[in-house]
Design a protein around this motif. Sequence first.
Motif, short mmCIF file in Angstrom:
data_model
loop_
_atom_site.label_atom_id
_atom_site.label_comp_id
_atom_site.label_asym_id
_atom_site.label_seq_id
_atom_site.Cartn_x
_atom_site.Cartn_y
_atom_site.Cartn_z
N ASN A 46 0.73 -1.34 0.00
CA ASN A 46 -0.17 0.10 0.09
C ASN A 46 0.91 1.30 0.05
N PRO A 47 0.35 2.51 -0.75
CA PRO A 47 0.90 3.75 -0.52
C PRO A 47 1.40 4.24 0.97
N THR A 48 2.15 4.97 1.11
CA THR A 48 2.59 5.49 2.41
C THR A 48 1.57 6.44 2.86
N PRO A 49 0.96 6.12 3.98
CA PRO A 49 0.01 7.17 4.64
C PRO A 49 0.44 8.50 4.98
N ASP A 50 -0.26 9.52 4.94
CA ASP A 50 0.20 10.98 5.63
C ASP A 50 0.52 10.86 7.10
N LEU A 51 -0.29 10.04 7.76
CA LEU A 51 -0.12 10.14 9.14
C LEU A 51 -0.56 8.67 9.65
N ILE A 52 0.05 8.17 10.73
CA ILE A 52 -0.20 6.85 11.47
C ILE A 52 -0.61 7.06 12.85
N PHE A 53 -1.58 6.25 13.20
CA PHE A 53 -1.82 6.39 14.78
C PHE A 53 -1.57 4.86 15.11
N CYS A 54 -0.91 4.76 16.01
CA CYS A 54 -0.13 3.24 16.32
C CYS A 54 -0.17 2.99 17.81
N ASP A 55 -1.07 1.87 18.31
CA ASP A 55 -0.91 1.48 19.78
C ASP A 55 0.56 0.74 20.02
N ILE A 56 1.06 1.07 21.11
CA ILE A 56 2.24 0.47 21.36
C ILE A 56 2.34 -1.04 21.46
N GLN A 57 1.41 -1.48 22.35
CA GLN A 57 1.21 -2.87 22.79
C GLN A 57 0.04 -3.58 21.94
N LEU A 58 0.54 -4.54 21.04
CA LEU A 58 -0.60 -5.29 20.32
C LEU A 58 -0.48 -6.53 20.89
N ALA A 59 -1.71 -7.27 20.38
CA ALA A 59 -1.76 -8.62 20.85
C ALA A 59 -0.55 -9.52 20.76
N ASP A 60 0.22 -9.23 19.50
CA ASP A 60 1.55 -10.33 19.07
C ASP A 60 2.66 -9.38 19.27
N GLY A 61 2.82 -8.48 20.27
CA GLY A 61 3.94 -7.78 20.80
C GLY A 61 3.88 -6.33 20.25
N LEU A 62 5.02 -5.94 20.55
CA LEU A 62 5.20 -4.28 20.65
C LEU A 62 5.28 -3.96 19.30
N SER A 63 4.45 -2.88 18.95
CA SER A 63 4.43 -2.28 17.55
C SER A 63 5.85 -1.79 17.14
N PHE A 64 6.49 -1.66 17.87
CA PHE A 64 8.23 -1.07 17.48
C PHE A 64 8.61 -2.26 16.35
N SER A 65 8.27 -3.34 16.43
CA SER A 65 8.67 -4.43 15.44
C SER A 65 8.19 -4.11 14.25
N ILE A 66 7.23 -3.52 13.90
CA ILE A 66 6.74 -3.21 12.74
C ILE A 66 7.80 -2.18 12.07
N PHE A 67 8.36 -1.08 12.42
CA PHE A 67 9.11 -0.29 12.07
C PHE A 67 10.67 -0.71 12.20
N GLU A 68 10.95 -1.76 12.69
CA GLU A 68 12.21 -2.49 12.49
C GLU A 68 12.27 -3.19 11.20
N LYS A 69 11.30 -3.59 10.70
CA LYS A 69 11.31 -4.54 9.48
C LYS A 69 10.80 -3.70 8.34
N ILE A 70 9.97 -2.61 8.62
CA ILE A 70 9.52 -1.83 7.42
C ILE A 70 10.08 -0.37 7.63
N ASP A 71 10.52 0.05 6.36
CA ASP A 71 11.16 1.36 6.58
C ASP A 71 9.89 2.37 6.55
N VAL A 72 9.47 3.04 7.33
CA VAL A 72 8.04 3.93 7.39
C VAL A 72 8.56 5.24 7.53
N LYS A 73 8.07 5.96 6.37
CA LYS A 73 8.42 7.31 6.02
C LYS A 73 7.15 8.14 6.88
N SER A 74 6.15 7.66 7.27
CA SER A 74 5.02 8.57 7.85
C SER A 74 5.40 9.17 8.96
#
Length: 250
Positions: A46-74
Amino acid sequence: MNILIIEDEKPAAKRLMQLIKNELPDSSIFGCIDSIQAAIEWFKSNPTPDLIFCDIQLADGLSFSIFEKIDVKSPIIFTTAFDQYAIKAFKLNSIDYILKPIDPIEFKQAIDKFLGQKQKPHLDIDKIRDIFQAESKSFKSRFLVKIGEKILSVQASEAAYFYSEERITFLKTNESKKFILDYTLDQLENQLDPKQFFRLNRKYIASFSSISEIHTYSNSRLKIILKNCSQSDILVSREKVGAFKDWLDG
């Protein structure tokens, strides 16, 4: 403006959507993702969103893991129920955050800050994650109480509510036993699991299971009836009603 929500609690996601609609009526919500893996897959296609609202603690772990695996510019506005370490982490990294339950005023302030920024803050995921993991607190699971010469341990799960009377703090159990604690309610508020306990007012902290009845009251307040409690005028102030309803719905 295109916005992505990463949140695994449906009531919280619903509230975010409504707040976004109120403050940014011309924006579009790409979607609401509820897990780390789903977010990673979403960013890949998907294209890069202009803004992200992100919970820190998700059911499958800390959301920081997302940004370690994907280079998010938003730009990212994190949401969290854990304020003590969140404040330190995000101040150090100039990243904004909103505490749960989300207050409309704080939400607007975060949006205003985002709209006023000329440059996206640097997101140091490693530093934020390290602070988060080092300072994330485990909530109190039991309390030492004294009865005469005996010292007992009362499980937090046995506590119906806590209250203050003549500068003394009491714990009332589900079995209607009463104990004196060497804590103030302010101290207890930071040590109890916010999913299980709510600070009704300056005199009472109640567990979810202790609430027997809820009535509307004058000036948009709520009147709470607690199980095994003789106090009949326990009120939730108008300012706390929204947060209290979110807590009940969470």
